[in-house]
Enzyme design. Structure first.
Site, PDB file in Angstrom:
ATOM      1  N   HIS A  99       0.844  -1.192   0.000  1.00  0.00           N
ATOM      2  CA  HIS A  99       0.000   0.000   0.000  1.00  0.00           C
ATOM      3  C   HIS A  99       0.885   1.249   0.000  1.00  0.00           C
ATOM      4  O   HIS A  99       1.990   1.234   0.546  1.00  0.00           O
ATOM      5  CB  HIS A  99      -0.886   0.029   1.250  1.00  0.00           C
ATOM      6  N   GLU A 114      -1.773   7.032  -0.738  1.00  0.00           N
ATOM      7  CA  GLU A 114      -3.144   7.475  -0.463  1.00  0.00           C
ATOM      8  C   GLU A 114      -3.103   8.553   0.622  1.00  0.00           C
ATOM      9  O   GLU A 114      -3.512   9.694   0.402  1.00  0.00           O
ATOM     10  CB  GLU A 114      -4.044   6.318  -0.027  1.00  0.00           C
ATOM     11  N   ASP A 151     -11.236  -1.705  -1.514  1.00  0.00           N
ATOM     12  CA  ASP A 151     -10.416  -1.534  -0.321  1.00  0.00           C
ATOM     13  C   ASP A 151     -11.031  -2.257   0.880  1.00  0.00           C
ATOM     14  O   ASP A 151     -10.613  -3.353   1.210  1.00  0.00           O
ATOM     15  CB  ASP A 151     -10.176  -0.057  -0.016  1.00  0.00           C
ATOM     16  N   ASP A 152     -12.020  -1.675   1.539  1.00  0.00           N
ATOM     17  CA  ASP A 152     -12.580  -2.288   2.740  1.00  0.00           C
ATOM     18  C   ASP A 152     -14.101  -2.120   2.751  1.00  0.00           C
ATOM     19  O   ASP A 152     -14.622  -1.191   3.370  1.00  0.00           O
ATOM     20  CB  ASP A 152     -11.964  -1.641   3.985  1.00  0.00           C
TER      21      ASP A 152
END
Length: 336
Positions: free
Chosen positions: A183, A186, A264-265
């Site tokens: 990751h 962001e 993502d989540d």
């Protein structure tokens, strides 16, 4: 995870969940500052904390594959940090063996159940010591191959830890031929993307959207052939951008970046993969041809086996060639 499953497992384990996972769900989140990230991470950890034992782990994998399959997905790469589950199953090796075994079971019955097929990636946390990441990378290397671990990632708050500390772990994973999927880019800007490119040599970058803030960094991403996992719903939910229209999806595409959409989540953002595609169409104005190319890119940037990729590519072409569907479009919620 399904929120219903989180609640069920909490009852089984007699674990108390934060109220927002019952009332006022989904939570309103922001990670624009450390306090906001702490709240997000606390909710994430609360959900993960109910996954205790083999059956709960298998349930998470199975339901994730079924839910993605119900939206039309063919391939799910699930990223696992086994240290979270090791205390309940006897160690990090048994934890990974359980996930890999359930993935194999899902894949064997995917055609009958309609689930997506599953590939397993291992992840280290940047909030933990670099030696732990090397231990996980060695385990990933040992378990690499067909039916085994397919990739290695780095997760958690990118504002913590030094990315260069994890270089050796990623070289171990690289030597094993694993897909490198950290990751980054962001919560931090283009400089963090440049550092990740140099230190970790990723094949894919989770997010990476803020590479647009420096044309030289974006050019380096494109030149290296690094795919960006763009997650519009996540970006807005975490306060990286104020609205879906601000997510630089078209800018990245127009520059020639390889993009694969992700949710993502879904548990905490209440925004699944299909909604990201609807956002690409409704908010960013992508036509069928560009939507189809996004789907193709997701397979090119994956570790999916050849038979999955070949079938998916043919079906994407067939979808693009078919007459427009009369089925109603899925509405994009303003909150997302």
């Amino acid at each position: 995870m399904r929120v219903e499953s989180v609640r069920d497992l909490a009852v089984e384990q007699e674990v108390r969940l934060p109220r927002v996972l019952y009332e006022g769900y989904p939570p309103q989140l922001s990670a624009a500052d450390e306090r906001g990230w702490f709240r997000f991470q606390r909710l994430y950890d609360s959900a993960r904390h109910v996954v205790r034992g083999e059956e709960a782990m298998r349930r998470v994998v199975r339901e994730a594959a079924l839910d993605d399959g119900s939206e039309g997905s063919r391939w799910l790469e699930i990223q696992v940090d086994p240290t979270s589950y090791a205390p309940f199953v006897g160690g990090i090796t048994p934890a990974m063996e359980i996930v890999l075994d359930e993935a194999a079971s899902v894949n064997a019955t995917a055609e009958e159940t309609g689930s997506a097929r599953v590939g397993v990636l291992m992840a280290a946390s940047r909030t933990r010591h670099q030696l732990e990441a090397r231990t996980l990378a060695r385990l990933a290397k040992k378990m690499a191959g067909t039916g085994g671990v397919l990739g290695f990632g780095l997760s958690n708050d990118e504002r913590r830890g030094d990315t260069t500390d994890f270089t050796k772990a990623f070289r171990i994973a690289e030597d094993a031929g694993l897909l490198l999927v950290p990751h980054g880019g962001e919560l931090l800007g283009a400089d963090a993307v440049a550092e990740t490119l140099a230190a970790l040599r990723p094949h894919r970058l989770g997010h990476g959207v803020r590479s647009v803030e420096d044309p030289r960094v974006l050019a380096a991403v494109i030149d290296a052939g690094v795919a960006l996992e763009v997650c519009p719903g996540s970006n807005v939910s975490l306060g990286v951008y104020n609205a879906l229209g601000e997510v630089p999806l078209r800018t990245l595409l127009d520059a020639g970046a390889t993009i694969t959409l992700g949710a993502d989540d879904p548990l905490l953002f209440d925004s699944r993969l299909l909604e990201q595609y609807e956002t690409a169409r409704a908010v960013h104005g992508l036509d069928d041809a560009r939507i189809a190319e996004l789907a193709r890119s997701s397979f090119r940037a994956s570790a999916a086996p050849a038979d999955v990729v070949t079938t998916a590519m043919a079906d994407i072409d067939a979808w693009l060639a078919a007459p427009p569907s009369s089925a109603p479009r899925v509405e994009v919620s303003p909150r997302a």
